[in-house]
Enzyme design. Structure first.
Site, PDB file in Angstrom:
ATOM      1  N   HIS A 140     -32.518  24.225 -13.230  1.00  0.00           N
ATOM      2  CA  HIS A 140     -31.223  24.768 -13.677  1.00  0.00           C
ATOM      3  C   HIS A 140     -30.142  23.696 -13.717  1.00  0.00           C
ATOM      4  CE1 HIS A 140     -33.506  28.220 -12.041  1.00  0.00           C
ATOM      5  NE2 HIS A 140     -33.017  28.808 -13.126  1.00  0.00           N
TER       6      HIS A 140
ATOM      7  N   ASP B  54     -28.337  38.956  -7.168  1.00  0.00           N
ATOM      8  CA  ASP B  54     -28.646  37.528  -7.048  1.00  0.00           C
ATOM      9  C   ASP B  54     -28.132  36.964  -5.730  1.00  0.00           C
ATOM     10  OD1 ASP B  54     -29.899  37.366  -9.452  1.00  0.00           O
ATOM     11  OD2 ASP B  54     -28.491  35.961 -10.383  1.00  0.00           O
TER      12      ASP B  54
ATOM     13  N   HIS C 272     -25.371  25.616  -7.220  1.00  0.00           N
ATOM     14  CA  HIS C 272     -24.571  26.555  -8.035  1.00  0.00           C
ATOM     15  C   HIS C 272     -23.311  27.063  -7.334  1.00  0.00           C
ATOM     16  CE1 HIS C 272     -27.763  26.693 -10.955  1.00  0.00           C
ATOM     17  NE2 HIS C 272     -28.626  27.297 -10.142  1.00  0.00           N
TER      18      HIS C 272
ATOM     19  N   TYR D 138     -39.793  28.768  -6.404  1.00  0.00           N
ATOM     20  CA  TYR D 138     -40.087  30.179  -6.098  1.00  0.00           C
ATOM     21  C   TYR D 138     -41.577  30.471  -5.960  1.00  0.00           C
ATOM     22  CZ  TYR D 138     -35.264  29.880  -7.010  1.00  0.00           C
ATOM     23  OH  TYR D 138     -33.960  29.470  -6.919  1.00  0.00           O
TER      24      TYR D 138
ATOM     25  N   GLY E 131     -25.940  32.228  -8.243  1.00  0.00           N
ATOM     26  CA  GLY E 131     -27.364  31.896  -8.365  1.00  0.00           C
ATOM     27  C   GLY E 131     -28.060  31.636  -7.040  1.00  0.00           C
TER      28      GLY E 131
ATOM     29  N   ASP F 130     -33.576  19.818 -10.665  1.00  0.00           N
ATOM     30  CA  ASP F 130     -33.846  21.254 -10.592  1.00  0.00           C
ATOM     31  C   ASP F 130     -33.958  21.782 -12.035  1.00  0.00           C
ATOM     32  OD1 ASP F 130     -33.042  23.621  -8.323  1.00  0.00           O
ATOM     33  OD2 ASP F 130     -32.747  24.223 -10.413  1.00  0.00           O
TER      34      ASP F 130
ATOM     35  N   ASP G 218     -38.204  24.287  -8.845  1.00  0.00           N
ATOM     36  CA  ASP G 218     -38.430  25.280  -9.902  1.00  0.00           C
ATOM     37  C   ASP G 218     -38.696  24.610 -11.249  1.00  0.00           C
ATOM     38  OD1 ASP G 218     -35.805  24.457 -10.001  1.00  0.00           O
ATOM     39  OD2 ASP G 218     -34.924  26.457  -9.733  1.00  0.00           O
TER      40      ASP G 218
END
Ligand code: LLX
Ligand code: CA
Ligand code: ZN
Length: 450
Positions: free
Chosen positions: A196, A117, A159, A322, A167, A194, A283
């Site tokens: 996440h 990652d 992150h 992505y 991440g 986001d 994302d």
């Protein structure tokens, strides 16, 4: 057959590519460095920095660069990064290379969470300095009251932790920008859309009442990073100053927008932030390569438009995302929104890499309906009630004494007056500079992509 309002090609060339909306005209600064899109996480890694180059092409293709102040950003220094990160970690990041990786003492890679990652790729420190420098420059423009809205699409690495990357994020530009804003602003609101959980930012400000963090994200306890349930609300002085909005797969436009507005409105009214940092990770869009929501570009943009409508100074950063063509569409659309400009759906004619946007060649193609919406009306209503209860605990905005001795009287732009003047001139001459940069970039990108 030509339509009633068809125009000849000469007229078309001089038509503005945008339409103005209402008459609030904030000063917007756009912080870029074309170099940042040239770094490479590795062929199989889903993070593709060239999405920033696509964004730049679209933004200038629509002519938006002509109505913003453009700033080519400088690199952040190790010292600036150490305002949040440990010296040990920053030192490691500045020295490590793919070549010396195998010669490091045993346990170093585990200690710094290096792996698939978060790989070590060539010039990783310069890359981190560039996007961090851009967020710091953006925060300075707001502090100096030279901008009302400052944009850095290369930032948003929410992150990253004090001692390690996480991440795909190495240096947490958001935490560093907020720390800078706190030197002048009593209350900072951080909004994260986001996909996440914005764990690194939440963790950094978990014990203070001067930063309110709110993140909307997919949550099931396992989905990366595994945190962000509704019961994480802050501790010590920061109790009730963090909020999490955990969501299931497949959330659609209307559910997301309604939930977002019904929470953000009372939150802003109660907490009364003096500045807002919004992380706009792409994302959370439908059809994202690593995503699981059903959001369309216009719905994501509506959340940005809503925050902007409060007229509070804003720092806007990027984040995950992505499917590069959709990331660039989204951030261009949002650059339009932040400038109060409605962009035509049809992509500009003279766009480099236009073939990447086919077959529709639209700024906002339909991206919904890929996933089943697992967020029932009842589930969303329960979350909304919980969030509103948390806001009630706030009992008004905390007042902060801004210590006179802590407030520098000098300009803290990091630039001398002469340098500021030079940048102003460069902005005026920018057209030429941008064209040259775009030419150079295209040549490099051709090598990377094809
Ligand atoms: N969420 C996020 C935000 C910004 C960046 C990276 C992430 N990470 C992820 O999306 C993710 C996805 C799957 C597994 C683990 C993490 C980011 C933005 C720019 C440059 C580098 C990272
Ligand atoms: Ca989020
Ligand atoms: Zn993400």
């Amino acid at each position: 057959m030509s339509g009633t309002f068809s125009v000849d090609s000469k007229t078309k060339e001089f038509q503005p590519l945008y339409e103005f909306g209402s008459n609030y005209a904030p000063r917007v600064s756009y912080h870029i460095n074309p170099e940042v899109s040239h770094y490479h996480y590795g062929v199989r890694h889903p993070m593709k920095p060239f999405r920033l180059m696509l964004t730049d092409h679209l933004v200038s293709g629509y002519g938006l660069h002509k109505i913003m102040d453009l700033y080519k950003t400088r690199k952040a220094t190790a010292e600036e990064m150490e305002e949040f990160h440990s010296e040990d970690y920053v030192n490691f990041l500045s020295k490590v290379t793919p070549e010396n990786l195998s010669k490091l003492p045993r346990g170093t890679l585990e200690k710094f969470n290096i792996g698939d990652d978060c790989p070590i790729f060539p010039n990783i420190f310069q890359y981190s300095s560039l996007y961090t420098g851009a967020s710091l420059d953006a925060s300075r423009k707001l502090i100096n009251n030279q901008s009302d809205i400052a944009i850095n699409w290369s930032g948003g690495l929410h992150h990253a932790k004090k001692n390690s990357p996480s991440g795909f994020c190495y240096i947490n530009d958001i935490v560093l920008a907020i720390l800078n804003l706190l030197r002048y602003h009593p209350r900072v609101l951080y909004i994260d859309i986001d996909l996440h959980h914005g764990d690194g930012v939440q963790e950094a400000f978990y014990t203070t009442d001067r930063v309110y963090t709110i993140s909307f994200h997919k949550y099931n306890g396992e989905f990366f990073p595994g945190t962000g349930n509704y019961d994480e609300t802050g501790c010590a002085d920061g109790k009730h100053f963090a909020m999490n909005v955990p969501l299931e797969d497949g959330i659609d436009d209307d559910s997301y927008i309604n939930l977002f507005k019904s929470i953000i409105d009372p939150l802003i009214t109660t907490f009364k932030p003096t500045v807002i940092l919004q992380q706009c990770g792409a994302d959370s869009l439908g059809h994202d390569r690593l995503g699981c929501f059903n959001l369309n570009i216009k719905a994501h943009g509506e959340c940005v438009k809503f925050v902007r409508s409060f007229g509070i100074p804003m720092l806007v950063v990027g984040g995950g995302g992505y499917t590069p063509r959709n990331v660039s569409r989204l951030w261009t659309y949002e650059t339009g929104i932040l400038n109060n400009v409605l962009l035509p759906e049809e992509l500009p004619d003279n766009l480099p890499f236009k073939e990447s946007f086919g077959p529709d060649y639209s700024l906002y193609p339909v991206l919904d309906n890929l996933y089943e919406n697992r967020n029932s009306k009842k589930f969303l209503e329960d979350i909304r009630i919980r969030c509103l209860e948390n806001i009630r605990f706030l009992q008004g905005a905390p007042s902060v004494r801004m210590d006179a001795e802590n407030i520098p009287t000098q300009d803290i732009s990091g630039l001398t007056e002469e340098e500021e003047e030079l940048i102003k001139e460069m902005n005026e001459e920018d057209e030429d500079w941008r064209l040259q940069e775009i030419e150079k970039e295209n040549a490099k990108m051709m090598e990377l992509i094809y």
